[in-house]
Design an enzyme around this catalytic site. Structure first.
Site, mmCIF file in Angstrom:
data_model
loop_
_atom_site.group_PDB
_atom_site.id
_atom_site.type_symbol
_atom_site.label_atom_id
_atom_site.label_comp_id
_atom_site.label_asym_id
_atom_site.label_seq_id
_atom_site.Cartn_x
_atom_site.Cartn_y
_atom_site.Cartn_z
ATOM 1 N N LYS A 1 -50.269 9.687 9.882
ATOM 2 C CA LYS A 1 -49.181 8.852 10.404
ATOM 3 C C LYS A 1 -47.965 9.715 10.766
ATOM 4 O O LYS A 1 -47.425 9.616 11.873
ATOM 5 C CB LYS A 1 -48.800 7.798 9.350
ATOM 6 C CG LYS A 1 -47.690 6.874 9.806
ATOM 7 C CD LYS A 1 -47.416 5.818 8.736
ATOM 8 C CE LYS A 1 -46.084 5.153 9.010
ATOM 9 N NZ LYS A 1 -45.591 4.409 7.860
ATOM 10 N N ASP B 1 -47.969 1.513 11.177
ATOM 11 C CA ASP B 1 -47.169 1.217 9.992
ATOM 12 C C ASP B 1 -47.399 -0.243 9.610
ATOM 13 O O ASP B 1 -48.295 -0.901 10.135
ATOM 14 C CB ASP B 1 -45.685 1.527 10.245
ATOM 15 C CG ASP B 1 -45.014 0.431 11.062
ATOM 16 O OD1 ASP B 1 -45.739 -0.335 11.739
ATOM 17 O OD2 ASP B 1 -43.780 0.310 10.999
#
Ligand code: SF4
Length: 209
Positions: free
Chosen positions: A117, A137
């Site tokens: 991420k 997210d």
């Protein structure tokens, strides 16, 4: 499923959507993104000016100890773990990358405290290389599921589903668009389906009322 129409509408609805972390260079982006895990971007933005003033580059951070870093990030969650990761990450930048942030997914995810991420955020928003992946997210997870783009819960599987249907040129923007949409129209509780411009494309529209 008309994915391109949804992306076009989201771009019209949220024209200013962009990363909300403050940074002046890619090293600062990397640090800010590492700090943002389990925290809000606003909390990170409050802490980073003094942190960046004290440790403006990989070398100064590599020369510090985790204990030196803690006071600057104490307002942010998981500060003990994050301070250790920052110092280890900076040391590796100095030792293996001549004190620069590498522009490669493989090299970024090999840094301590940097997962896929964080690496996606740095690749897309720092290096402007958006063909490596999509940052997933909590907002992206929720809305992609609600719209019907995925039925997965894990970030890595959601990312794969999104990469299959979203044009590559939108891989960076889609994260910011879904985050903006999640913050303004489609929060976790009480989504505003009546005023949502993508309701006709959403599999969950009006199922919350
Ligand atoms: S229609 Fe409702 S659930 Fe679907 S994206 Fe819009 S606000 Fe969210």
């Amino acid at each position: 499923m008309d994915v391109e129409s949804v992306i076009r509408i989201l771009k019209e609805t949220h024209p200013d959507s962009k990363i909300s972390l403050d940074f002046r260079n890619i090293f600062e982006l990397l640090v800010a993104t590492m700090l943002s895990a389990q925290s809000t971007d606003q909390m990170v933005n409050k802490a980073t000016p003094s942190l960046f003033a004290a440790y403006p580059d990989p070398q100064t951070m590599a020369d510090a100890t985790a204990e030196d870093i803690v006071p600057y990030i104490k307002s942010i969650g998981l500060y003990n773990t994050k301070s250790k990761s920052l110092v280890k990450m900076a040391k590796l930048l100095v030792e293996e990358h001549n004190g620069t942030v590498p522009a490669s997914m493989k090299a970024l995810t090999a840094l301590p405290g940097v997962g896929r991420k964080t690496a996606n955020v740095v690749m897309g928003n720092g290096f402007k290389i958006g063909d490596t992946g999509i940052t997933v997210d909590t907002h992206v997870t929720r809305i992609a599921n609600r719209i019907g783009w995925t039925t997965e819960k894990s970030a890595i599987k959601i990312e794969k589903d999104l990469m299959r249907i979203i044009p590559e040129e939108d891989w960076v923007d889609i994260t910011h668009l879904l985050i903006s949409h999640g913050r303004t129209i489609c929060p976790a509780r009480h989504p505003q389906c009546k005023s949502c411009p993508i309701s006709s494309h959403c599999e969950s529209a009006f199922s919350f009322q």
